[in-house]
Design an enzyme around this catalytic site. Structure first.
Site, short mmCIF file in Angstrom:
data_model
loop_
_atom_site.label_atom_id
_atom_site.label_comp_id
_atom_site.label_asym_id
_atom_site.label_seq_id
_atom_site.Cartn_x
_atom_site.Cartn_y
_atom_site.Cartn_z
N TYR A 163 0.83 -1.22 0.00
CA TYR A 163 0.00 0.00 0.00
C TYR A 163 0.87 1.27 0.00
O TYR A 163 0.73 2.12 -0.89
CB TYR A 163 -0.96 0.00 1.20
CG TYR A 163 -2.44 0.05 0.84
CD1 TYR A 163 -2.88 0.67 -0.32
CD2 TYR A 163 -3.39 -0.50 1.68
CE1 TYR A 163 -4.23 0.71 -0.64
CE2 TYR A 163 -4.75 -0.46 1.37
CZ TYR A 163 -5.16 0.15 0.21
OH TYR A 163 -6.50 0.19 -0.10
N GLU A 170 2.09 6.40 -6.98
CA GLU A 170 1.01 7.22 -7.55
C GLU A 170 1.27 8.71 -7.32
O GLU A 170 1.15 9.53 -8.23
CB GLU A 170 -0.33 6.82 -6.93
CG GLU A 170 -0.76 5.41 -7.33
CD GLU A 170 -1.98 4.90 -6.57
OE1 GLU A 170 -2.80 5.71 -6.13
OE2 GLU A 170 -2.10 3.67 -6.41
C1 LIG Z 1 -12.01 10.72 -8.91
C2 LIG Z 1 -10.68 10.90 -8.28
C3 LIG Z 1 -10.55 10.20 -7.00
C4 LIG Z 1 -9.25 10.47 -6.38
C5 LIG Z 1 -9.18 9.95 -4.99
C6 LIG Z 1 -7.84 10.11 -4.47
C7 LIG Z 1 -7.65 9.59 -3.08
C8 LIG Z 1 -7.16 8.20 -3.05
C9 LIG Z 1 -6.60 7.75 -1.78
C10 LIG Z 1 -6.46 6.27 -1.76
C11 LIG Z 1 -5.28 5.76 -2.39
C12 LIG Z 1 -5.35 4.27 -2.74
C13 LIG Z 1 -4.31 4.00 -3.69
C14 LIG Z 1 -4.22 2.57 -4.16
O1 LIG Z 1 -4.54 2.55 -5.51
C15 LIG Z 1 -2.87 2.07 -3.96
C16 LIG Z 1 -2.75 0.61 -4.07
O2 LIG Z 1 -3.64 -0.16 -4.30
S1 LIG Z 1 -1.20 0.08 -3.79
C17 LIG Z 1 -1.24 -1.67 -3.72
C18 LIG Z 1 -1.73 -2.19 -2.37
N1 LIG Z 1 -3.13 -2.15 -2.36
C19 LIG Z 1 -3.89 -2.93 -1.62
O3 LIG Z 1 -3.44 -3.75 -0.83
C20 LIG Z 1 -5.34 -2.76 -1.84
C21 LIG Z 1 -6.11 -3.30 -0.75
N2 LIG Z 1 -7.47 -2.98 -1.03
C22 LIG Z 1 -8.41 -3.89 -1.12
O4 LIG Z 1 -8.15 -5.02 -0.94
C23 LIG Z 1 -9.81 -3.54 -1.43
O5 LIG Z 1 -9.83 -2.75 -2.51
C24 LIG Z 1 -10.59 -2.93 -0.25
C25 LIG Z 1 -11.93 -2.50 -0.79
C26 LIG Z 1 -9.85 -1.73 0.30
C27 LIG Z 1 -10.77 -3.94 0.89
O6 LIG Z 1 -11.38 -5.03 0.56
P1 LIG Z 1 -12.54 -5.71 1.45
O7 LIG Z 1 -13.18 -4.81 2.42
O8 LIG Z 1 -13.41 -6.35 0.44
O9 LIG Z 1 -11.81 -6.71 2.34
P2 LIG Z 1 -11.74 -8.22 2.18
O10 LIG Z 1 -10.90 -8.56 1.02
O11 LIG Z 1 -11.25 -8.71 3.50
O12 LIG Z 1 -13.24 -8.72 1.85
C28 LIG Z 1 -14.41 -8.45 2.65
C29 LIG Z 1 -15.55 -9.38 2.24
O13 LIG Z 1 -16.00 -9.17 0.89
C30 LIG Z 1 -15.76 -10.31 0.12
N3 LIG Z 1 -15.41 -9.90 -1.23
C31 LIG Z 1 -15.01 -8.71 -1.60
N4 LIG Z 1 -14.78 -8.67 -2.91
C32 LIG Z 1 -15.04 -9.90 -3.36
C33 LIG Z 1 -14.97 -10.50 -4.62
N5 LIG Z 1 -14.57 -9.83 -5.73
N6 LIG Z 1 -15.34 -11.79 -4.73
C34 LIG Z 1 -15.73 -12.50 -3.65
N7 LIG Z 1 -15.82 -11.98 -2.43
C35 LIG Z 1 -15.47 -10.70 -2.28
C36 LIG Z 1 -14.66 -10.96 0.86
O14 LIG Z 1 -14.53 -12.32 0.60
C37 LIG Z 1 -15.09 -10.74 2.29
O15 LIG Z 1 -16.22 -11.53 2.59
P3 LIG Z 1 -16.48 -12.13 4.03
O16 LIG Z 1 -16.47 -10.99 5.00
O17 LIG Z 1 -17.80 -12.80 3.89
O18 LIG Z 1 -15.37 -13.07 4.28
#
Ligand SMILES: CCCCCCCCCCCCC[C@@H](O)CC(=O)SCCNC(=O)CCNC(=O)[C@H](O)C(C)(C)COP(=O)(O)OP(=O)(O)OC[C@H]1O[C@@H](n2cnc3c(N)ncnc32)[C@H](O)[C@@H]1OP(=O)(O)O
Length: 241
Positions: A163, A170
């Site tokens: 992250y 970015e």
């Molecule tokens: C218009 C201009 C806008 C400008 C805005 C500027 C401000 C920006 C500031 C933010 C900067 C972010 C920059 C970013 O791009 C940088 C990077 O990404 S760098 C690389 C590192 N990145 C990461 O590690 C990203 C991590 N993020 C995520 O994983 C997700 O996107 C997030 C939404 C943040 C979190 O995910 P989530 O809440 O879904 O957590 P979980 O994975 O633990 O899942 C929760 C439950 O949902 C189920 N789930 C979710 N998606 C799916 C799917 N596709 N298929 C199946 N199931 C899914 C998951 O299984 C969990 O279910 P349960 O609770 O039942 O177990």
């Protein structure tokens, strides 16, 4: 004293919620996650091959830009998944995450050709690619009820490094774009015009950079909470959106 039934109730509810995903939703999410894992793997292989063949990152973005734009834009569907209750993730958290990526892809790296060879572009491309391969394979294996521990571990640990690396890439890329945007006046609307509106893309980029200060910690702490919940089994009291 709490009965054994009560003791197990939170866990039972949690398991029931997971089990009651409708078959169509499970099928769709499985296909979606497999396609996305494959897409980001194609990108990883293309990046590694490019680097091995050319020995430089210059020209790498151009060579992978179509695939990147396709799969990152396709991720807009994730906002719909949350909005329609197909996954239990906040629409706001997902919206910020996906929109910031779409903005980087289309309104920064695609639009401002001069910055495509910056080292910072490589930084966020590598961080995104490793993250997405891990994340989509985590979802796929979870849906298939065969989640290897190392994928679960990677999903909830790698982000601690990736992250900040991705965000640094970015921000440095937007920063590198500022002089070109100022000089060219691109995507800006100047007065006077018949609609009497003005828009300065240079200022917009500065606002986007500043918006990382309040927004990025929210995403990062969200992931830390998920990590505690999934890896250490802590039960969280979740706030409604
Ligand atoms: C218009 C201009 C806008 C400008 C805005 C500027 C401000 C920006 C500031 C933010 C900067 C972010 C920059 C970013 O791009 C940088 C990077 O990404 S760098 C690389 C590192 N990145 C990461 O590690 C990203 C991590 N993020 C995520 O994983 C997700 O996107 C997030 C939404 C943040 C979190 O995910 P989530 O809440 O879904 O957590 P979980 O994975 O633990 O899942 C929760 C439950 O949902 C189920 N789930 C979710 N998606 C799916 C799917 N596709 N298929 C199946 N199931 C899914 C998951 O299984 C969990 O279910 P349960 O609770 O039942 O177990």
């Amino acid at each position: 004293m709490a009965s054994s039934e009560e003791d197990g109730s939170a866990e039972d509810k949690e398991n029931n919620k997971k089990k009651t995903k409708r078959p169509f939703v499970t099928a769709w999410l499985t296909i979606y996650n497999i396609v996305m894992t494959a897409g980001w793997m194609v990108l990883a292989v293309a990046m590694i091959r490019f680097y091995i063949q050319k020995g430089t990152h210059k020209g790498l973005y151009k060579s992978i830009s179509r695939t990147l734009k396709f799969f990152q834009t396709f991720a807009l569907l994730e906002i719909f998944h949350c909005a329609f209750g197909m996954v239990r993730t906040s629409v706001i958290v997902t919206g910020v995450q996906v929109c910031s990526r779409i903005f980087m892809v289309w309104f920064v790296t695609h639009s401002i050709k001069q910055i495509q060879n910056e080292e910072s572009v490589l930084l966020f491309l590598v961080a995104w690619t490793v993250t997405e391969i891990t994340r989509y394979s985590f979802y796929t294996f979870s849906l298939l009820n065969h989640l290897p521990y190392f994928i679960k571990w990677a999903r909830y640990n790698l982000f601690i490094v990736l992250y900040p690396v991705g965000v640094a890439g970015e921000l440095l890329t937007i920063y590198a774009a500022l002089p070109y945007v100022r000089k060219s006046g691109m995507l800006s609307v100047r007065l006077p015009n018949k609609y009497n509106v003005s828009f300065d893309y240079y200022i917009c980029l500065i606002i986007v950079m500043l918006s990382y200060i309040p927004l990025f910690p929210q995403l990062f702490f969200h992931m830390l909470r998920q990590r505690r919940k999934v890896l250490h089994g802590e039960v969280m009291v979740e706030k409604e959106d």
